[in-house]
Design a protein around this motif. Structure first.
Motif, PDB file in Angstrom:
ATOM      1  N   SER A 116     -85.284 -55.935  46.878  1.00  0.00           N
ATOM      2  CA  SER A 116     -85.063 -56.207  48.303  1.00  0.00           C
ATOM      3  C   SER A 116     -83.762 -55.550  48.747  1.00  0.00           C
ATOM      4  O   SER A 116     -82.941 -55.154  47.905  1.00  0.00           O
ATOM      5  CB  SER A 116     -84.983 -57.719  48.560  1.00  0.00           C
ATOM      6  OG  SER A 116     -83.720 -58.234  48.130  1.00  0.00           O
ATOM      7  N   ASN A 176     -90.784 -58.352  46.569  1.00  0.00           N
ATOM      8  CA  ASN A 176     -90.705 -59.567  45.749  1.00  0.00           C
ATOM      9  C   ASN A 176     -89.502 -59.489  44.818  1.00  0.00           C
ATOM     10  O   ASN A 176     -88.559 -60.270  44.933  1.00  0.00           O
ATOM     11  CB  ASN A 176     -91.976 -59.752  44.915  1.00  0.00           C
ATOM     12  CG  ASN A 176     -93.149 -60.256  45.707  1.00  0.00           C
ATOM     13  OD1 ASN A 176     -93.509 -59.672  46.730  1.00  0.00           O
ATOM     14  ND2 ASN A 176     -93.775 -61.328  45.251  1.00  0.00           N
ATOM     15  N   ASP A 177     -89.554 -58.537  43.887  1.00  0.00           N
ATOM     16  CA  ASP A 177     -88.517 -58.401  42.870  1.00  0.00           C
ATOM     17  C   ASP A 177     -87.386 -57.481  43.319  1.00  0.00           C
ATOM     18  O   ASP A 177     -86.307 -57.500  42.728  1.00  0.00           O
ATOM     19  CB  ASP A 177     -89.129 -57.867  41.576  1.00  0.00           C
ATOM     20  CG  ASP A 177     -90.377 -58.635  41.180  1.00  0.00           C
ATOM     21  OD1 ASP A 177     -90.271 -59.845  40.928  1.00  0.00           O
ATOM     22  OD2 ASP A 177     -91.466 -58.026  41.156  1.00  0.00           O
ATOM     23  N   ALA A 204     -89.286 -64.691  41.783  1.00  0.00           N
ATOM     24  CA  ALA A 204     -89.586 -63.539  42.629  1.00  0.00           C
ATOM     25  C   ALA A 204     -91.055 -63.158  42.495  1.00  0.00           C
ATOM     26  O   ALA A 204     -91.707 -62.795  43.469  1.00  0.00           O
ATOM     27  CB  ALA A 204     -88.698 -62.365  42.241  1.00  0.00           C
ATOM     28  N   SER A 205     -91.579 -63.232  41.259  1.00  0.00           N
ATOM     29  CA  SER A 205     -92.988 -62.978  40.961  1.00  0.00           C
ATOM     30  C   SER A 205     -93.411 -63.929  39.861  1.00  0.00           C
ATOM     31  O   SER A 205     -92.582 -64.363  39.054  1.00  0.00           O
ATOM     32  CB  SER A 205     -93.211 -61.536  40.464  1.00  0.00           C
ATOM     33  OG  SER A 205     -93.019 -60.589  41.478  1.00  0.00           O
ATOM     34  N   ASP A 210    -101.554 -56.586  39.877  1.00  0.00           N
ATOM     35  CA  ASP A 210    -100.355 -57.423  39.842  1.00  0.00           C
ATOM     36  C   ASP A 210    -100.137 -58.035  38.463  1.00  0.00           C
ATOM     37  O   ASP A 210     -99.014 -58.066  37.961  1.00  0.00           O
ATOM     38  CB  ASP A 210    -100.452 -58.519  40.904  1.00  0.00           C
ATOM     39  CG  ASP A 210     -99.120 -59.203  41.141  1.00  0.00           C
ATOM     40  OD1 ASP A 210     -98.107 -58.496  41.323  1.00  0.00           O
ATOM     41  OD2 ASP A 210     -99.076 -60.455  41.136  1.00  0.00           O
ATOM     42  N   ALA A 262     -94.536 -66.874  43.068  1.00  0.00           N
ATOM     43  CA  ALA A 262     -93.314 -66.524  43.787  1.00  0.00           C
ATOM     44  C   ALA A 262     -92.832 -67.718  44.611  1.00  0.00           C
ATOM     45  O   ALA A 262     -93.641 -68.466  45.178  1.00  0.00           O
ATOM     46  CB  ALA A 262     -93.561 -65.325  44.691  1.00  0.00           C
ATOM     47  N   HIS A 263     -91.523 -67.906  44.637  1.00  0.00           N
ATOM     48  CA  HIS A 263     -90.797 -68.924  45.399  1.00  0.00           C
ATOM     49  C   HIS A 263     -90.771 -70.297  44.730  1.00  0.00           C
ATOM     50  O   HIS A 263     -90.117 -71.208  45.251  1.00  0.00           O
ATOM     51  CB  HIS A 263     -91.338 -69.062  46.837  1.00  0.00           C
ATOM     52  CG  HIS A 263     -91.378 -67.770  47.587  1.00  0.00           C
ATOM     53  ND1 HIS A 263     -90.250 -67.001  47.811  1.00  0.00           N
ATOM     54  CD2 HIS A 263     -92.413 -67.077  48.141  1.00  0.00           C
ATOM     55  CE1 HIS A 263     -90.585 -65.909  48.468  1.00  0.00           C
ATOM     56  NE2 HIS A 263     -91.891 -65.927  48.682  1.00  0.00           N
TER      57      HIS A 263
END
Length: 358
Positions: free
Chosen positions: A239, A236-237, A308-309, A223, A292-293
C-alpha cells in the motif's frame, strides 16, 4: 455512482465453461470454474490457465527511457539485457508502494511494463506526470488480452499449442511470428508463462492452450497459489503507507542507484530498521480460515495488527496469512493468536514461502 465494470475479451469463453464471474479490480472476472481446491491442485500437479486480461500493459520507449525508468522504479533497469524482465516497484515520495510490476526490456530503447489492473490509470498518470521530453509513454492495456499458463506441464503445453515458437528462459521476454508476447513469469511459484495477444485473437489462443492440456482456473485459485508462495497482493499486502523494506522486498530495491523516488526514506529505514515487518503466519492447529482484516493478537491478548491476506492453504491444509507486525513480534517461531469473529486460533511466525514448489 458505481463505475461500470470492464469485460475481458475472454468472457464468452468463461461463460461457455460455466465459470462463476464476480467483480474484481473494476472488471468482471472468473473466480472459479469447478472448485478453488481442484483448480489449485491442477496448477501444482499439471497446469492451469488464468485470464489476466485485466492487467495493464504500458510501452516505454525513447533514447532516455532506461535512465528515466531507473528514477521511477526501485530495481535496476540497467541490469536487464534484451529479452529479460525483472520484478520492481513504483514508490511515492514517502517510500510507500504505488504499485508492483514487471518490467521487460523489449528493445534496446524500449520496455514493456505489466501493471496491476486496479492501478492502470493511477500508474499511467504517475508516470506521465514525471515524463521526460525524450521518453514516449503509451498505455496499450485496451489492445491486449492476457492469459497465464502455470504448472509443471506449462512448457509442454506451450510447445503443443505454439509449435516452433520460442519459449524464453525464466523471467524472459519473446515475441511470436504472429506478434504475440510471451513472458516466462507468473504468480504461482510454478513454472509457466504469460501470453499477451491482440484482444480479437484471445479466444482462439485460450482454446488452443486448453486443448493442449491446461485446465481453466479462476481468481480464487490464483490467490491461494500466490499466498502459499508469500507473494504480495497490491492493495492488501502492499500500500502507499508501507515501504518495500517493511514488506520484506528489499531484494528488489537497488539502493546503490544514485536517485529514485522514495530512496532516502528506504535508506533511513534500512539503517535504523523498520518498525514493522510483513510476516508470514501459519496456524499451529486446525481453525477457521483466516481472512484479511482479522485481528492478530499476542498470546496475552494484546492487539498487534490485522491480517493483510489470509486463506486456507489447499497444499498444506492449514490456515496461512500475512500481516504487518511490530519488529519485536516478527521473529520466526513467535507465537500469536488470530481472532476469527471472537474465537482465537493459535499461530506462529514462519519463513516464506509457506509451500516450496517441486
Amino acid at each position: 455512482m458505481t463505475p461500470e465494470l470492464q469485460h475481458s475479451p475472454l468472457e464468452a469463453a468463461h461463460q461457455a465453461l460455466g465459470a462463476r464471474l464476480v467483480p474484481f479490480a473494476g472488471w468482471y472476472m472468473p473466480v472459479q470454474y469447478t472448485s478453488i481446491l481442484a483448480e489449485h491442485h491442477a496448477v501444482r500437479s499439471q497446469a492451469g490457465i488464468f485470464d489476466i486480461s485485466h492487467m495493464g500493459q504500458f510501452i516505454v520507449s525513447g533514447p532516455g527511457c532506461a535512465a528515466w525508468l531507473n528514477r521511477l522504479l526501485t530495481n535496476n533497469i540497467d541490469k536487464l539485457a534484451l529479452g529479460q524482465g525483472q520484478y520492481t516497484l513504483m514508490l511515492n515520495e514517502r517510500g510507500g508502494v504505488i504499485d508492483d510490476l514487471i518490467a521487460y526490456r523489449s528493445g534496446e530503447t524500449e520496455f514493456f511494463l505489466v501493471v496491476n489492473a486496479s492501478m492502470i490509470e493511477e500508474d499511467f498518470f504517475w508516470l506521465a506526470s514525471h515524463q521526460d521530453p525524450d521518453v514516449i509513454l503509451r498505455n496499450e492495456s485496451e489492445l491486449w488480452a492476457g492469459m497465464a499458463v502455470q504448472g509443471p506441464r506449462a512448457s509442454a503445453i506451450f510447445a503443443a499449442a505454439c509449435p516452433g515458437e520460442p519459449l524464453p528462459p525464466r523471467n524472459g521476454y519473446a515475441t511470436t511470428a504472429a506478434a504475440a508476447i510471451v513472458c516466462r513469469t507468473g504468480y504461482t511459484g510454478e513454472d509457466g508463462f504469460e501470453f499477451f495477444c491482440p484482444a480479437a485473437e484471445a479466444i482462439a489462443a485460450w482454446d488452443g492452450f486448453i486443448a493442449a492440456g491446461a485446465s481453466p482456473c479462476g481468481l480464487g485459485a490464483r490467490d491461494t497459489l500466490r499466498l502459499e508462495m508469500g507473494y504480495p497482493l497490491n492493495g492488501n499486502d502492499l500500500s502507499p503507507e508501507r515501504s518495500p523494506i517493511e514488506a520484506g522486498l528489499g531484494f528488489f530495491v537497488d539502493l546503490t542507484k544514485p536517485d529514485f523516488i522514495g530512496r532516502d526514506v528506504l535508506l533511513s529505514q534500512k539503517s535504523a530498521g523498520p518498525a514493522v515487518k510483513l510476516c508470514a503466519i501459519q496456524y499451529t492447529d486446525k481453525g477457521a480460515p483466516p481472512r484479511a482484516h482479522y485481528p492478530v493478537l499476542a498470546t496475552d491478548g494484546t492487539l498487534l495488527g490485522e491480517l493483510a491476506s489470509g486463506v486456507l492453504s489447499p497444499s498444506l491444509m492449514t490456515g496461512i496469512a500475512m500481516a504487518y507486525l511490530p519488529t519485536a513480534f516478527s521473529q520466526l517461531g513467535t507465537p500469536l493468536q488470530i481472532d476469527v469473529r471472537g474465537r482465537q486460533f493459535p499461530a506462529i511466525v514462519v519463513k516464506k514461502p509457506f509451500y516450496k514448489a517441486k
